[in-house]
Design a protein around this motif. Structure first.
Motif, mmCIF file in Angstrom:
data_model
loop_
_atom_site.group_PDB
_atom_site.id
_atom_site.type_symbol
_atom_site.label_atom_id
_atom_site.label_comp_id
_atom_site.label_asym_id
_atom_site.label_seq_id
_atom_site.Cartn_x
_atom_site.Cartn_y
_atom_site.Cartn_z
ATOM 1 N N UNK A 41 0.825 -1.197 0.000
ATOM 2 C CA UNK A 41 0.000 0.000 0.000
ATOM 3 C C UNK A 41 0.862 1.250 0.000
ATOM 4 N N UNK A 42 0.326 2.293 -0.617
ATOM 5 C CA UNK A 42 1.014 3.586 -0.640
ATOM 6 C C UNK A 42 0.359 4.568 0.314
ATOM 7 N N UNK A 43 -0.539 4.042 1.158
ATOM 8 C CA UNK A 43 -1.218 4.914 2.110
ATOM 9 C C UNK A 43 -0.230 5.594 3.054
ATOM 10 N N UNK A 44 -0.636 6.807 3.453
ATOM 11 C CA UNK A 44 0.102 7.494 4.503
ATOM 12 C C UNK A 44 -0.442 6.997 5.830
ATOM 13 N N UNK A 45 0.359 6.243 6.565
ATOM 14 C CA UNK A 45 -0.155 5.607 7.774
ATOM 15 C C UNK A 45 0.644 6.024 9.003
ATOM 16 N N UNK A 46 0.011 5.847 10.148
ATOM 17 C CA UNK A 46 0.661 6.055 11.444
ATOM 18 C C UNK A 46 0.433 4.812 12.288
ATOM 19 N N UNK A 47 1.483 4.363 12.952
ATOM 20 C CA UNK A 47 1.379 3.207 13.834
ATOM 21 C C UNK A 47 1.473 3.688 15.274
ATOM 22 N N UNK A 48 0.546 3.249 16.086
ATOM 23 C CA UNK A 48 0.527 3.630 17.498
ATOM 24 C C UNK A 48 0.669 2.378 18.353
#
Length: 365
Positions: A41-48
């Protein structure tokens, strides 16, 4: 992630001094790459990652726009307000997209990150431990040798002793204990790198500091060292206490102190001379073991003309000029040595034994 993992992170912080927050941030950054790689995926993601429970969630970060052109990175205002009614255009909306089997990927990634950070932290500790020992002596055990270096085990790390930094005819085998001088400590991408030497003048200086308590205590001072490793060295010493003989202190009772150093340096000859602020006296002392009749000082050229008895000329110059060369290095002055007969012929100097200078030095073979 389990509570056991969180406890392990706390233990690492206590034992290794690695900040738990730094580890969490590194794991989260690594998980973003893992998510994009594994789920294409090319999504802009954040991992918490929850600092207390270890629960991991992945959020897709999308820009709120009037017209959606790329659903992977954008979201409409009505759709965003279904998540939070307070959203406005140009805000960033976060939507949870945590995959079902992400826990397995997360565990593998976290393990790799933690292992790498532990290795980096240990390297940092080793570097900090040895960078303060630069220009000091260390003792280690010979491990192996290749075409360029001998590798010395110093306990926590292996140091390299280049073959070019060995004294002539000096050989070591596996298991030999060796003293060497640290010339350089570098923090490289492969970890700390320590370079050793057996030929550096600093080795001689440090050996005297170890063997002579008066030097260690600061009563006797080493003012200069000149060395041709494996052959001969000269060391100039001075005393801060008029009652302490600097030369005698370095020699030690029955020569024991200096003989210990000579043994460590495989029989290298050592001349111990008294330093003097008077150039003529200092130069005369530096030419030990030869006797000096007169020293003429030429300040502008920083040159000293030394006159010695005829029978002492070869001794003053030394084999292949070694004694004169070392004396010049020790004092920092150019030295021109003439025999008494040569001086008489060239300068009309009259022979006068009363001009023989007092010299304070000791030569040890």
């Amino acid at each position: 992630m389990s509570m056991d993992f969180i406890e392990a992170m706390n233990e690492l912080e206590r034992e290794k001094g690695i900040s738990k927050d730094v580890l969490f941030e590194a794991i989260e950054a690594a998980l973003i790459s893992s998510y994009k790689r594994n789920f294409n995926t090319a999504q802009n993601v954040r991992v918490d990652m929850n600092r207390n429970t270890g629960v991991i969630r992945v959020y897709a970060r999308k820009l709120i726009v009037e017209e959606v052109l790329d659903s992977r990175t954008e979201i409409s205002l009505p759709a965003a307000r279904e998540i939070n009614p307070h959203f406005q255009l140009e805000d960033i909306a976060e939507i949870e997209v945590t995959p079902r089997d992400f826990g397995r990927i997360a565990a593998q990634t976290a393990k790799q990150v933690v292992t790498q950070r532990i290795r980096e932290a240990e390297r940092g500790l080793i570097y900090n431990a040895f960078v303060d020992k630069e220009e000091d002596i260390v003792t280690g055990v010979v491990q192996r040798q290749d075409l360029r270096n001998i590798y010395i085990d110093l306990g926590k790390i292996e140091a390299a002793l280049p073959l070019t930094e060995l004294m002539p005819n000096e050989k070591f085998v596996h298991g030999d204990r060796i003293k060497a001088y640290i010339t350089k400590v570098e923090n490289t991408t492969k970890g700390p790198q320590i370079i050793l030497s057996r030929t550096h003048p600093g080795l001689l200086k440090r050996l005297f500091e170890l063997e002579v308590p008066e030097i260690f205590d600061g009563v006797v001072e080493i003012r200069s060292v000149a060395r041709e490793a494996g052959f001969r060295s000269k060391i100039a010493v001075n005393s801060r206490n008029e009652e302490v003989d600097p030369v005698g202190s370095c020699v030690g009772p029955k020569g024991m102190r200096v003989q210990t150093i000579v043994g460590e340096l495989r029989g290298e000859k050592i001349d111990i001379v008294r330093f003097s602020d008077q150039v003529d006296e200092y130069v005369a002392n530096a030419l030990s073991p030869s006797k000096v009749l007169e020293v003429q000082v030429f300040e502008e050229e920083k040159m000293a003309r030394v006159i010695v008895p005829d029978y002492q000329l070869s001794l003053a110059i030394g084999i292949k000029g070694q004694n004169a060369r070392l004396a010049a290095k020790l004092t920092g002055w150019k030295i021109d040595i003439k025999s008494e007969s040569q001086a008489e012929q060239e300068f009309g100097r009259e022979k006068d034994s009363s001009l023989e200078m007092h010299q304070d030095s000791v030569s040890v073979d």
